[in-house]
Write a protein that holds these residues in place. Sequence first.
Motif, mmCIF file in Angstrom:
data_model
loop_
_atom_site.group_PDB
_atom_site.id
_atom_site.type_symbol
_atom_site.label_atom_id
_atom_site.label_comp_id
_atom_site.label_asym_id
_atom_site.label_seq_id
_atom_site.Cartn_x
_atom_site.Cartn_y
_atom_site.Cartn_z
ATOM 1 N N VAL A 130 -3.494 -11.791 3.153
ATOM 2 C CA VAL A 130 -4.777 -11.778 2.443
ATOM 3 C C VAL A 130 -5.336 -10.355 2.379
ATOM 4 O O VAL A 130 -5.968 -9.962 1.392
ATOM 5 C CB VAL A 130 -5.772 -12.739 3.126
ATOM 6 N N ALA A 131 -5.093 -9.570 3.430
ATOM 7 C CA ALA A 131 -5.589 -8.189 3.478
ATOM 8 C C ALA A 131 -4.633 -7.197 2.811
ATOM 9 O O ALA A 131 -4.873 -5.993 2.837
ATOM 10 C CB ALA A 131 -5.826 -7.775 4.928
ATOM 11 N N ASN A 132 -3.558 -7.700 2.200
ATOM 12 C CA ASN A 132 -2.559 -6.853 1.537
ATOM 13 C C ASN A 132 -1.915 -5.872 2.511
ATOM 14 O O ASN A 132 -1.592 -4.739 2.168
ATOM 15 C CB ASN A 132 -3.178 -6.091 0.352
ATOM 16 N N GLU A 133 -1.687 -6.335 3.736
ATOM 17 C CA GLU A 133 -1.100 -5.480 4.765
ATOM 18 C C GLU A 133 0.402 -5.716 4.931
ATOM 19 O O GLU A 133 1.068 -4.951 5.617
ATOM 20 C CB GLU A 133 -1.789 -5.733 6.117
ATOM 21 N N HIS A 134 0.935 -6.760 4.339
ATOM 22 C CA HIS A 134 2.339 -7.094 4.577
ATOM 23 C C HIS A 134 3.248 -6.311 3.639
ATOM 24 O O HIS A 134 2.830 -5.801 2.598
ATOM 25 C CB HIS A 134 2.569 -8.594 4.425
ATOM 26 N N VAL A 135 4.510 -6.219 4.023
ATOM 27 C CA VAL A 135 5.522 -5.514 3.239
ATOM 28 C C VAL A 135 6.550 -6.507 2.685
ATOM 29 O O VAL A 135 6.767 -6.591 1.478
ATOM 30 C CB VAL A 135 6.221 -4.435 4.093
ATOM 31 N N LEU A 136 7.175 -7.257 3.564
ATOM 32 C CA LEU A 136 8.139 -8.282 3.168
ATOM 33 C C LEU A 136 7.925 -9.493 4.067
ATOM 34 O O LEU A 136 7.986 -9.379 5.289
ATOM 35 C CB LEU A 136 9.569 -7.762 3.313
ATOM 36 N N HIS A 137 7.665 -10.636 3.461
ATOM 37 C CA HIS A 137 7.443 -11.853 4.230
ATOM 38 C C HIS A 137 8.564 -12.855 3.978
ATOM 39 O O HIS A 137 9.035 -13.008 2.840
ATOM 40 C CB HIS A 137 6.111 -12.499 3.850
ATOM 41 N N ALA A 138 8.976 -13.522 5.042
ATOM 42 C CA ALA A 138 9.904 -14.643 4.926
ATOM 43 C C ALA A 138 9.103 -15.927 4.942
ATOM 44 O O ALA A 138 8.310 -16.157 5.855
ATOM 45 C CB ALA A 138 10.900 -14.625 6.084
ATOM 46 N N LYS B 219 0.811 -1.221 0.000
ATOM 47 C CA LYS B 219 0.000 0.000 0.000
ATOM 48 C C LYS B 219 0.844 1.271 0.000
ATOM 49 O O LYS B 219 0.416 2.292 -0.541
ATOM 50 C CB LYS B 219 -0.948 -0.021 1.204
ATOM 51 N N ASP B 220 2.005 1.249 0.623
ATOM 52 C CA ASP B 220 2.883 2.417 0.653
ATOM 53 C C ASP B 220 3.426 2.674 -0.752
ATOM 54 O O ASP B 220 4.124 1.841 -1.336
ATOM 55 C CB ASP B 220 4.033 2.175 1.636
ATOM 56 N N GLU B 221 3.126 3.834 -1.312
ATOM 57 C CA GLU B 221 3.482 4.120 -2.704
ATOM 58 C C GLU B 221 4.992 4.189 -2.910
ATOM 59 O O GLU B 221 5.511 3.773 -3.952
ATOM 60 C CB GLU B 221 2.825 5.436 -3.155
ATOM 61 N N ASN B 222 5.723 4.729 -1.944
ATOM 62 C CA ASN B 222 7.179 4.775 -2.070
ATOM 63 C C ASN B 222 7.765 3.364 -2.169
ATOM 64 O O ASN B 222 8.605 3.081 -3.021
ATOM 65 C CB ASN B 222 7.794 5.502 -0.867
ATOM 66 N N LEU B 223 7.320 2.492 -1.271
ATOM 67 C CA LEU B 223 7.827 1.126 -1.273
ATOM 68 C C LEU B 223 7.369 0.367 -2.512
ATOM 69 O O LEU B 223 8.123 -0.435 -3.073
ATOM 70 C CB LEU B 223 7.381 0.390 -0.003
ATOM 71 N N ARG C 118 12.462 7.831 5.577
ATOM 72 C CA ARG C 118 13.474 6.778 5.577
ATOM 73 C C ARG C 118 12.985 5.567 4.773
ATOM 74 O O ARG C 118 11.818 5.192 4.829
ATOM 75 C CB ARG C 118 13.783 6.357 7.008
ATOM 76 N N VAL C 119 13.907 4.941 4.052
ATOM 77 C CA VAL C 119 13.608 3.674 3.381
ATOM 78 C C VAL C 119 13.643 2.583 4.444
ATOM 79 O O VAL C 119 14.721 2.112 4.836
ATOM 80 C CB VAL C 119 14.611 3.373 2.254
ATOM 81 N N SER C 120 12.468 2.227 4.930
ATOM 82 C CA SER C 120 12.348 1.254 6.015
ATOM 83 C C SER C 120 11.386 0.152 5.586
ATOM 84 O O SER C 120 10.261 0.426 5.161
ATOM 85 C CB SER C 120 11.842 1.933 7.289
ATOM 86 N N ILE C 121 11.833 -1.086 5.692
ATOM 87 C CA ILE C 121 11.067 -2.239 5.224
ATOM 88 C C ILE C 121 10.738 -3.131 6.406
ATOM 89 O O ILE C 121 11.644 -3.631 7.090
ATOM 90 C CB ILE C 121 11.864 -3.020 4.163
#
Length: 466
Positions: free
Chosen positions: A330-338, A193-197, A283-286
Amino acid sequence: SPTEVSVTFPAPYGRFLSAIAAPTGQHLTLFQKAYCSQFHPAYADQAALDRMVGDGQHADWTALFRDRCGDIEIPSRWANPERPVLDPWVVVDGYTGSATRVVMDRNPYFWQIDTAGNQLPYVDRLVFPVISDEETILLSAIAGNLDLQLRRITDVANRPALVANMERGGYEMVFMADSDSNRVGLWFNLTVKDENLRELFRDRRFREAFSVAIDRQEIIDAIYLGASEPWQIGPLPEHPMYNEQLATQHLELDPDRANALLDEIGLTERDSAGFRLFADGTRVSIASEFPVQNDGDGDVLQFVARDLKDVGIEVTVQGLERTLFYERAVANEHVLHARSVPGGLDPYDSMRAIIAEHPLDSRQSLEWQKWYATGGSMGEEPTDSMKRRMELFDQWKATADAEAADPIFREILQIAADEFEVIGIAKSGGGAGIRKANLRNVPDPILNAWVFASPAGTLVQQYFYE
């Protein structure tokens, strides 16, 4: 005929038998009509259905239906003792949020018999303790409290403790032949959802920079005791669909190249802590997440976070309970998953890292998967590259002849190699679980694969105690 089922498709479907043999093919037999009809507006009395929705505090009838009848890979599948099943065992004490154990008794109406005509299953009762962390599972296994454990303790780091306590714990080792292509994949959410990321993640240069900033050999030595090698994703070399580029590109540790690529993207400004900044000054924060039950994945992410800090990218690490881990995706809330990456020995049945086709585990974008599954009526339209792979995937599934289908499959893999969307860490290898010494008919080794629903494919209904 009352015992015959006919399935008709508008076009050839060469992969149908493989599809219904996999875990996601259960819908044909998952919902017993006489029971589940009461939760579906096409069959139920609407007033009664509305009352059940309200009384149960469900948002709508679909939530009620999934709560009472379950679905594939969700906890409610094992929560309702009233739901009729075709399974070898039926739920007695269900898997609810407060459950400390799940109990299942043999199904007296199970449809299978053995070659001598004996009704299956042999084992009368299954008891599953609900344990939230891997260390406690390992300690329970060592203490002899578990009769069968083939997950969460299989890493090579646990092997010495397991072997040393075999006699005292009354168990034997069971070796696992792993079908995954990678022990831990890094799945960027390309529809974050974050446009920068989102813009950053979709830049292939960033993904390449991220990959070459990681010291994989140090991770392998520290976490896997050296028993692996740096690897990306895709079919393993012993599979005829092996793609060398997909498996081995951008594995070398090269922080200078990572820095150069990040500068080229435009992330040249840094804050006082040394982290790179977006054009708007943030900041570029993931934020990275992993299932808390998979402690080893969290350890990998800690190393990744340290390595990325060296090139100016902040990576935070958080463990989540497995259900929440799935819900956020499922809710498209994640950024990076392992998450482990399947498809090493079973690529035909595990395409989730190559194509956004799996409803729970195509973590590069479940929004793209929704778009694909609904013909564009839900989710988000994918990139042209992903749409091309989806088109080819449909063609491949409809092609029953292997000679004609294989070139299509190879093209799909090559596009995925060129896109480089999911990053791998270490090549998968065999692990080891345990079985009680008197538990018989457990094969050794066991193929460990999601599509095999391990250990279900070994016919657990034929296990017995000597």
